[in-house]
Design a protein around this motif. Structure first.
Motif, PDB file in Angstrom:
ATOM      1  N   THR A  10     -38.168  19.717  -3.536  1.00 35.93           N
ATOM      2  CA  THR A  10     -38.278  19.038  -4.825  1.00 35.93           C
ATOM      3  C   THR A  10     -38.211  17.542  -4.527  1.00 35.93           C
ATOM      4  O   THR A  10     -38.178  17.140  -3.358  1.00 35.93           O
ATOM      5  N   THR A 112     -29.531  21.243 -11.853  1.00 36.84           N
ATOM      6  CA  THR A 112     -30.705  21.310 -12.717  1.00 36.84           C
ATOM      7  C   THR A 112     -31.982  21.327 -11.883  1.00 36.84           C
ATOM      8  O   THR A 112     -32.880  22.139 -12.102  1.00 36.84           O
ATOM      9  N   GLU A 113     -32.063  20.445 -10.906  1.00 39.45           N
ATOM     10  CA  GLU A 113     -33.270  20.350 -10.070  1.00 39.45           C
ATOM     11  C   GLU A 113     -33.491  21.626  -9.258  1.00 39.45           C
ATOM     12  O   GLU A 113     -34.616  22.123  -9.156  1.00 39.45           O
ATOM     13  N   GLN A 116     -34.501  24.447 -11.700  1.00 39.66           N
ATOM     14  CA  GLN A 116     -35.901  24.262 -12.116  1.00 39.66           C
ATOM     15  C   GLN A 116     -36.852  24.789 -11.038  1.00 39.66           C
ATOM     16  O   GLN A 116     -37.846  25.439 -11.343  1.00 39.66           O
ATOM     17  N   ARG A 120     -39.490  27.839 -11.429  1.00 44.76           N
ATOM     18  CA  ARG A 120     -40.893  27.689 -11.038  1.00 44.76           C
ATOM     19  C   ARG A 120     -41.286  28.803 -10.066  1.00 44.76           C
ATOM     20  O   ARG A 120     -42.350  29.428 -10.204  1.00 44.76           O
ATOM     21  N   LEU A 149     -32.603  23.074 -18.922  1.00 45.20           N
ATOM     22  CA  LEU A 149     -33.709  23.857 -18.376  1.00 45.20           C
ATOM     23  C   LEU A 149     -34.648  24.373 -19.465  1.00 45.20           C
ATOM     24  O   LEU A 149     -35.685  24.952 -19.153  1.00 45.20           O
ATOM     25  N   TRP A 180     -41.753  28.482 -20.437  1.00 41.30           N
ATOM     26  CA  TRP A 180     -41.657  27.661 -19.227  1.00 41.30           C
ATOM     27  C   TRP A 180     -42.936  26.846 -19.028  1.00 41.30           C
ATOM     28  O   TRP A 180     -42.890  25.652 -18.763  1.00 41.30           O
ATOM     29  N   SER A 184     -42.852  22.933 -19.012  1.00 41.44           N
ATOM     30  CA  SER A 184     -43.054  22.254 -17.725  1.00 41.44           C
ATOM     31  C   SER A 184     -44.217  21.268 -17.778  1.00 41.44           C
ATOM     32  O   SER A 184     -44.349  20.431 -16.901  1.00 41.44           O
TER      33      SER A 184
END
Length: 186
Positions: A10, A112-113, A116, A120, A149, A180, A184
């Motif tokens: 990420t 959070t990252e 996520q 994904r 999220l 999502w 996103s």
């Protein structure tokens, strides 16, 4: 389901398979009562940490009931910051996400990252339909993370779990693949 390609990168993190070098850092935060507070069971012993890191390092993700636990590292700074988990639940395209962070990694947006990235993975690569998170109602930090999220609170099960000498209310947050995809893009 397709194979999981690792590591996952990420903007700030690397999510990778656990290895034996993670044991001491894993134990350092999993042995703390503050970490164990919202996890089943007491703080982990060194032997329990060793067993868990071994299971995490040797995961397979081929059928319902399997799960993948990924080590969270800050990009350019080797060292375990926590873990993020994706479980393949029974039922067509169902999953569950979870996370645990070392004290020094909390409050930086790493949870959070990492979550996520796992959402994904679940939706875009593995084709899941719905992913949920289950947490103790008293765990406000994880509830806030679920909201960031884009997950919605679906259920509140009063006195669902009895652990650590008391009853706990379980919250279930979830997000669908269609939600999502819409979120996103924004």
């Amino acid at each position: 389901m397709p194979a999981i390609s690792l590591p996952i990168r990420t903007d700030r993190l690397v999510l990778r398979r656990f290895d034996g070098g993670d044991l001491d850092a894993f134990h350092a935060y999993h042995s703390l009562p503050e970490t164990a507070r919202y996890l089943p069971g007491p703080a982990k012993t060194y032997t329990q940490s060793m067993e868990r890191v071994g299971r995490y390092a040797n995961f397979s993700f081929e059928k319902e009931g399997d799960w993948v636990a990924l080590a969270i590292e800050a990009a350019g700074e080797p060292g375990l910051q926590g873990e993020v988990v994706l479980k393949w639940l029974p039922g067509r395209g169902q999953g569950e996400v979870g996370w645990t962070l070392a004290p020094g990694a909390r409050g930086k947006g790493y949870g959070t990252e990492a979550a996520q990235a796992v959402l994904r993975l679940g939706f875009e690569e593995l084709g899941m339909h719905r992913i949920e998170a289950r947490l103790d109602e008293l765990n406000g930090a994880s509830a806030a993370l679920c909201s960031r999220l884009g997950m919605r609170l679906e259920a509140r099960h009063i006195d669902k779990w009895h652990y650590k000498g008391q009853w706990a209310t379980e919250l279930i947050y979830s997000i669908l693949a269609d939600e999502w995809r819409i979120g996103s893009r924004g």
